[in-house]
Design an enzyme around this catalytic site. Structure first.
Site, PDB file in Angstrom:
ATOM      1  N   LEU A  64       0.833  -1.199   0.000  1.00  0.00           N
ATOM      2  CA  LEU A  64       0.000   0.000   0.000  1.00  0.00           C
ATOM      3  C   LEU A  64       0.871   1.255   0.000  1.00  0.00           C
ATOM      4  O   LEU A  64       1.958   1.259   0.584  1.00  0.00           O
ATOM      5  CB  LEU A  64      -0.885  -0.011   1.242  1.00  0.00           C
ATOM      6  CG  LEU A  64      -2.254   0.669   1.156  1.00  0.00           C
ATOM      7  CD1 LEU A  64      -3.159  -0.063   0.188  1.00  0.00           C
ATOM      8  CD2 LEU A  64      -2.890   0.703   2.539  1.00  0.00           C
ATOM      9  N   CYS A  65       0.416   2.304  -0.640  1.00  0.00           N
ATOM     10  CA  CYS A  65       1.171   3.561  -0.677  1.00  0.00           C
ATOM     11  C   CYS A  65       0.956   4.361   0.602  1.00  0.00           C
ATOM     12  O   CYS A  65       0.530   5.532   0.576  1.00  0.00           O
ATOM     13  CB  CYS A  65       0.779   4.380  -1.898  1.00  0.00           C
ATOM     14  SG  CYS A  65       1.219   3.616  -3.451  1.00  0.00           S
ATOM     15  N   GLU A  66       1.194   3.729   1.721  1.00  0.00           N
ATOM     16  CA  GLU A  66       1.103   4.349   3.035  1.00  0.00           C
ATOM     17  C   GLU A  66       2.188   3.729   3.905  1.00  0.00           C
ATOM     18  O   GLU A  66       2.332   2.498   3.939  1.00  0.00           O
ATOM     19  CB  GLU A  66      -0.256   4.109   3.693  1.00  0.00           C
ATOM     20  CG  GLU A  66      -1.433   4.716   2.967  1.00  0.00           C
ATOM     21  CD  GLU A  66      -1.468   6.236   3.025  1.00  0.00           C
ATOM     22  OE1 GLU A  66      -0.806   6.811   3.933  1.00  0.00           O
ATOM     23  OE2 GLU A  66      -2.144   6.844   2.177  1.00  0.00           O
TER      24      GLU A  66
END
Length: 417
Positions: free
Chosen positions: A341-343
Site C-alpha cells: 500500500l502507498c502508506e
C-alpha cells in the site's frame, strides 16, 4: 502466557495454497465452536444467558451459522448485518440491534425481524415514535462518563466516547418510554474493548446490576435484559493470557447474588456480545514473502497489505507472526514486515525479531479471526482476499472468494468513456 500454535503444518498450508493463492484468511472452525461452548458453559448458572456474536467482527454467514448451531445469537449494527441474520435464520430476541446515528429504514428492518432494539441516544425515542410504532421491548445504552475512571485505548475514556446515555438520561428515557407504551426494558453498556483484566469486566457487570436496581427502586420498572457488551479481550502477545471464563463467571455470579437477588431481579437475561473473543484467536492471515529490501532498515514485503489486516496500521496493534518451517530457527534478524500500500503505516510488524526470511517463505499472522477481513478496504485498488474455514480433517472450503478487478469496477460507469 499462551503458546502461539498453528492448527496446520507448512505442508498442509502449501497444499492449500495450490488451490487458494495467498493472501487469505483461514479459520479453525472446531476451535471457534469449542471456545464459544466454553463461554456459554461457564454461565450455566444464569437462568437465561445469551451470547450475541458481534457480526461486525467476522460478517460471514458460514461463521454465523456455525455459531448459531451452538445457540449463539447476533449483535448487529447495520442493515447488511441484519440481512445476514435473515439469510442465516437468526431472528427475534436472538438479535440485538445496537446502532448509532442510524437511518430509520435500518430500525424498521430490525423491528421486522423482532430484534431487541438498543437505543444509543435519548433523541432516538422521538425519532422512532415519529416514524412508526415503538416495539414493546427497548434496551438503552449506558455511558457512565467520568463515573468510570477510565476506558481503554480502543473505546477511550467514557466521557469522550460517542456512545450511550448519561445516568440521568437513562431514567428519563425509561420513564418516557413507559408512557409511550413500552413494557419491557433492557440496559446495555460497552465501556472497554479487548480487555484482559477480569476485574474490569466484573466491575462492568456490577455497575449494570446497580443501575438495574436503581431503575427498579426509582421508577418501579424491573429490567429484564442486561448486556455487558463485548469487551472480553484476546491475548495478542505470547506473554499475555486468555481471560478465564470460569473466573469471570464466578466474579459476576458473586455480584449477581449480592445485588440482583435481594432486589428480586432473578429473571433477567444476562448477555455478552463478544466477537473478538469468540473468533479472534482462531483466524490467521496467510501471506507469502515476495520481496526484501535493505536500506536504513530491513524490510520484508508480502503479497498481503493493510487492506487485508488494518489493526497494526490503524492501532499500532501487535499481531504475532510465524514463518512456516522456521518455527524453531533462531530469531536473529530484525524486520519490518510490510505490504504494498502507498502508506508508510502499511506494516504488519515493526522491528520484529524473526528468523531469516527469503522470498517464497509463507508467513502466518495470528489472531486475525475478528476485525481482520471485515475491516478490509479497496484503497489503492487493493482487492480483498478469500476466507476459508479449516475443517477437522484438515481440508478447507471457500466461504468467500477473493475479489476481482471486475468486482472493484462494478459500481463504475464506463459507458461514456
Amino acid at each position: 502466557m499462551n503458546e502461539k500454535k498453528l492448527p496446520f503444518s507448512e505442508a498442509q498450508i502449501r497444499e492449500i495454497i495450490k488451490s487458494h493463492p495467498t493472501p487469505f484468511h483461514i479459520y479453525d472452525e472446531d476451535a471457534i465452536a469449542a471456545n464459544v461452548r466454553k463461554l456459554i458453559n461457564a454461565f450455566a448458572w444464569v437462568p437465561d444467558f445469551k451470547e450475541y456474536f458481534a457480526v461486525k467482527a467476522t460478517p460471514n454467514p458460514y461463521i454465523m451459522k456455525l455459531l448459531k448451531a451452538e445457540g449463539v445469537g447476533a449483535d448487529c449494527s447495520s442493515l447488511p448485518e441484519l440481512m445476514l441474520c435473515e439469510k442465516v435464520g437468526i431472528s427475534g430476541h436472538d438479535i440485538v440491534f445496537s446502532a448509532n446515528d442510524t437511518p430509520y429504514a435500518e430500525f424498521a428492518k430490525a423491528m421486522e425481524l423482532g430484534a431487541l432494539i438498543n437505543l444509543d441516544d435519548i433523541t432516538m425515542i422521538d425519532f422512532l415514535a415519529e416514524n412508526g410504532p415503538l416495539p414493546e421491548w427497548i434496551c438503552l445504552r449506558y455511558n457512565p462518563g467520568p463515573l468510570l475512571k477510565s476506558g481503554n485505548d480502543i473505546i477511550g475514556k467514557p466521557e469522550e466516547a460517542k456512545y450511550g446515555m448519561t445516568r440521568e438520561q437513562i431514567f428519563e428515557a425509561v420513564s418516557g418510554l413507559r408512557k409511550k407504551g413500552v413494557r419491557h426494558f433492557g440496559l446495555h453498556t460497552m465501556v472497554v474493548s479487548n480487555e484482559l483484566d477480569v476485574k474490569g469486566l466484573i466491575n462492568t457487570a456490577r455497575m449494570m446490576f446497580e443501575l438495574a436496581v436503581e431503575v427498579q427502586t426509582k421508577l418501579g420498572v424491573a429490567v429484564e435484559f442486561l448486556d455487558f457488551g463485548g469487551g472480553i479481550g484476546v491475548p495478542y502477545r505470547p506473554e499475555e493470557s486468555f481471560v478465564d471464563y470460569d473466573v469471570l463467571s464466578g466474579g459476576i455470579k458473586e455480584q449477581y447474588e449480592k445485588i440482583m437477588l435481594p432486589a428480586g431481579l432473578d429473571a433477567v437475561r444476562l448477555s455478552f456480545e463478544c466477537g473478538r473473543a469468540v473468533t479472534g484467536p482462531y483466524g490467521y492471515l496467510v501471506t507469502t514473502a515476495i520481496h526484501h529490501k535493505d536500506i536504513w532498515k530491513q524490510y520484508i514485503g508480502t503479497d498481503a497489505s493493510m487492506a487485508d489486516l488494518m489493526r497494526p496500521g490503524m492501532y499500532g496493534a501487535y499481531h504475532h507472526l510465524t514463518v512456516m518451517g522456521k518455527e524453531n530457527a533462531p530469531a536473529d534478524h530484525v524486520y519490518d514486515v510490510t505490504g504494498s500500500l502507498c502508506e508508510n503505516c502499511d506494516k504488519f510488524a515493526v522491528d520484529r525479531r524473526l528468523p531469516k526470511i527469503t522470498e517464497g517463505d509463507i508467513l502466518v499472522i495470528h489472531d486475525t479471526g475478528a476485525h481482520g477481513h471485515s475491516m478490509g478496504f479497496n484503497y489503492n485498488g487493493k482487492l480483498r482476499s478469500a476466507e476459508l474455514p479449516l475443517h477437522k480433517d484438515g481440508s478447507v472450503t471457500q466461504i468467500r472468494r477473493p475479489e476481482t478487478v471486475e468486482d472493484l469496477f462494478a459500481t463504475l460507469d464506463f459507458s461514456d468513456l
